[in-house]
Design a protein around this motif. Structure first.
Motif, PDB file in Angstrom:
ATOM      1  N   GLU A   1      82.457 -38.354  -3.490  1.00  0.00           N
ATOM      2  CA  GLU A   1      80.995 -38.529  -3.375  1.00  0.00           C
ATOM      3  C   GLU A   1      80.555 -39.797  -4.103  1.00  0.00           C
ATOM      4  O   GLU A   1      79.703 -40.548  -3.630  1.00  0.00           O
ATOM      5  CB  GLU A   1      80.271 -37.323  -3.993  1.00  0.00           C
ATOM      6  CG  GLU A   1      80.381 -36.057  -3.154  1.00  0.00           C
ATOM      7  CD  GLU A   1      79.903 -34.806  -3.911  1.00  0.00           C
ATOM      8  OE1 GLU A   1      80.181 -33.704  -3.428  1.00  0.00           O
ATOM      9  OE2 GLU A   1      79.268 -34.949  -4.982  1.00  0.00           O
TER      10      GLU A   1
ATOM     11  N   ALA B   1      81.383 -42.867  -2.125  1.00  0.00           N
ATOM     12  CA  ALA B   1      80.438 -43.024  -1.003  1.00  0.00           C
ATOM     13  C   ALA B   1      79.121 -43.619  -1.508  1.00  0.00           C
ATOM     14  O   ALA B   1      78.541 -44.498  -0.874  1.00  0.00           O
ATOM     15  CB  ALA B   1      80.197 -41.670  -0.334  1.00  0.00           C
ATOM     16  N   THR B   2      78.670 -43.160  -2.664  1.00  0.00           N
ATOM     17  CA  THR B   2      77.426 -43.705  -3.230  1.00  0.00           C
ATOM     18  C   THR B   2      77.602 -45.181  -3.562  1.00  0.00           C
ATOM     19  O   THR B   2      76.721 -46.007  -3.276  1.00  0.00           O
ATOM     20  CB  THR B   2      77.031 -42.915  -4.500  1.00  0.00           C
ATOM     21  OG1 THR B   2      76.864 -41.544  -4.140  1.00  0.00           O
ATOM     22  CG2 THR B   2      75.753 -43.445  -5.123  1.00  0.00           C
TER      23      THR B   2
ATOM     24  N   ARG C   1      79.568 -47.349  -2.242  1.00  0.00           N
ATOM     25  CA  ARG C   1      79.581 -48.134  -0.987  1.00  0.00           C
ATOM     26  C   ARG C   1      78.171 -48.273  -0.412  1.00  0.00           C
ATOM     27  O   ARG C   1      77.726 -49.340  -0.029  1.00  0.00           O
ATOM     28  CB  ARG C   1      80.463 -47.428   0.051  1.00  0.00           C
ATOM     29  CG  ARG C   1      81.814 -48.067   0.273  1.00  0.00           C
ATOM     30  CD  ARG C   1      82.499 -47.538   1.528  1.00  0.00           C
ATOM     31  NE  ARG C   1      82.286 -46.126   1.777  1.00  0.00           N
ATOM     32  CZ  ARG C   1      83.016 -45.152   1.279  1.00  0.00           C
ATOM     33  NH1 ARG C   1      84.016 -45.432   0.461  1.00  0.00           N
ATOM     34  NH2 ARG C   1      82.770 -43.903   1.573  1.00  0.00           N
ATOM     35  N   ARG C   2      77.471 -47.130  -0.389  1.00  0.00           N
ATOM     36  CA  ARG C   2      76.140 -47.108   0.220  1.00  0.00           C
ATOM     37  C   ARG C   2      75.152 -48.006  -0.539  1.00  0.00           C
ATOM     38  O   ARG C   2      74.304 -48.655   0.056  1.00  0.00           O
ATOM     39  CB  ARG C   2      75.644 -45.650   0.241  1.00  0.00           C
ATOM     40  CG  ARG C   2      74.287 -45.422   0.881  1.00  0.00           C
ATOM     41  CD  ARG C   2      74.017 -43.936   1.109  1.00  0.00           C
ATOM     42  NE  ARG C   2      74.300 -43.098  -0.057  1.00  0.00           N
ATOM     43  CZ  ARG C   2      73.524 -42.993  -1.123  1.00  0.00           C
ATOM     44  NH1 ARG C   2      72.389 -43.661  -1.191  1.00  0.00           N
ATOM     45  NH2 ARG C   2      73.858 -42.223  -2.145  1.00  0.00           N
ATOM     46  N   LEU C   3      75.283 -48.028  -1.858  1.00  0.00           N
ATOM     47  CA  LEU C   3      74.300 -48.753  -2.672  1.00  0.00           C
ATOM     48  C   LEU C   3      74.602 -50.229  -2.827  1.00  0.00           C
ATOM     49  O   LEU C   3      73.797 -50.977  -3.386  1.00  0.00           O
ATOM     50  CB  LEU C   3      74.238 -48.138  -4.084  1.00  0.00           C
ATOM     51  CG  LEU C   3      73.650 -46.744  -4.218  1.00  0.00           C
ATOM     52  CD1 LEU C   3      73.566 -46.358  -5.683  1.00  0.00           C
ATOM     53  CD2 LEU C   3      72.269 -46.679  -3.568  1.00  0.00           C
ATOM     54  N   ARG C   4      75.763 -50.678  -2.340  1.00  0.00           N
ATOM     55  CA  ARG C   4      76.210 -52.033  -2.718  1.00  0.00           C
ATOM     56  C   ARG C   4      75.173 -53.112  -2.386  1.00  0.00           C
ATOM     57  O   ARG C   4      74.834 -53.932  -3.243  1.00  0.00           O
ATOM     58  CB  ARG C   4      77.561 -52.367  -2.078  1.00  0.00           C
ATOM     59  CG  ARG C   4      78.072 -53.668  -2.621  1.00  0.00           C
ATOM     60  CD  ARG C   4      79.431 -54.085  -2.183  1.00  0.00           C
ATOM     61  NE  ARG C   4      79.546 -55.456  -2.618  1.00  0.00           N
ATOM     62  CZ  ARG C   4      79.199 -56.501  -1.895  1.00  0.00           C
ATOM     63  NH1 ARG C   4      78.807 -56.341  -0.653  1.00  0.00           N
ATOM     64  NH2 ARG C   4      79.262 -57.705  -2.390  1.00  0.00           N
TER      65      ARG C   4
END
Ligand code: IPD
Length: 284
Positions: free
Chosen positions: A11, A14-15, A17-20
């Motif tokens: 998790e 994933a965060t 990656r998503r926030l980059r």
């Protein structure tokens, strides 16, 4: 504990990656102007701390960005306790539990900033002072390494068999890293200048946890670095040890701030001796 660690690290990856895209626009510095922390490092760490408080309320947590965070309310965990660059003083488990989780939310933050696909979430569980489970996930690629004490090391589903590696230091591909302080780097540079003529070559990938996993699977023959904090090497160190790699400090010391050396048995001693001769654990 490994199951919990893997679930939370996935998790967290994933965060990250998503926030980059938005996180790299929100960068602060810590110990020096080159020691960066992004909003994502902090968000990922808060996410894992909050999940651990739900799942394992009595446990301690040591993270790079908030230090010893257990026992606080979620508000204060998010409340900028202090930068992890001061982590050298962190030691005892917080929260009164026998278990302490050790987290680097994004190891390889500079790579993260530049979009180099070599940054990882590293999460380990320590019981009675010994690391018993660990997971490292390259958040850019999804590659995953795991181990629990006595249970072997894995890359995904594949068991990592004992690495054989080279038998001569001169044939050894050695990874290393540098601290963020210029005076320390100057010393590390001198050590490297002395070592590079004695080994096959040097690599600096920029994420200590991934370097240790690389030694575990044999894509690097050995690795050393001065100045690593527990969150840099707790999970990767266990993964390497469970793959048959020796992970230690110099002169019989445990791996720690002074030095972490990871090498297969045939290479450990010659590398160790070269590092002692070059005073690799010395300097600022
Ligand atoms: C750093 C990376 C780097 C190593 C540094 C670490 P960070 O961690 O692991 O490879 O050379 O010593 O501080 O700051 O990216 O979490």
């Amino acid at each position: 504990m490994l199951e919990i660690a893997v679930g939370l690290a996935r998790e967290a990856a994933a965060t990250a990656r998503r926030l980059r895209a938005e996180a790299i626009a929100d960068v602060e510095t810590k110990s020096t102007a080159t020691d960066v922390v992004t909003a994502a490092d902090k968000a990922v760490e808060r996410q894992v701390i909050e999940a651990l408080r739900r799942l394992r309320p009595g446990d301690g947590v040591l993270g790079e960005e908030y230090g010893e965070a257990a026992g606080e309310t979620s508000g204060s965990a998010a409340g900028e306790k202090h930068g992890g660059a001061a982590g050298e003083e962190h030691g005892a488990a917080a929260g009164g539990g026998a278990v302490r989780w050790i987290l680097d939310p994004i190891d390889g933050t500079v790579n993260y900033l530049y979009g180099l696909p070599q940054y990882a979430v590293s999460l380990a569980a320590e019981a009675g002072g010994e690391v018993v489970a660990g997971v490292v996930i390259n958040a850019a690629t999804g590659d995953e390494w795991t181990a629990y004490l006595g249970g072997g090391a894995y890359r995904g589903e594949r068991r990592l068999r004992k690495v054989t590696g080279p038998v001569e230091l001169s044939q050894t591909l050695v990874g290393t890293g540098f601290g963020y302080d210029a005076r320390r780097r100057a010393h590390q540079g001198r050590v490297l200048a002395g070592l590079i003529t004695r080994v096959r070559d040097i690599r600096r990938f920029g994420a200590a946890a991934l370097d240790l996993c690389a030694v575990a699977e044999g894509t690097l023959d050995a690795y050393f670095e001065k100045g690593l904090n527990p969150w840099d090497h707790a999970a990767g160190g266990l993964i390497a040890r469970e793959a048959g790699v020796i992970v230690a400090g110099l002169d019989g010391a445990p791996p720690g701030l002074d030095m972490v050396v990871a090498a297969p048995p045939a290479i450990f001693q010659p590398l160790h001796d070269a590092l002692v001769e070059l005073d690799a654990a010395g300097g600022p």
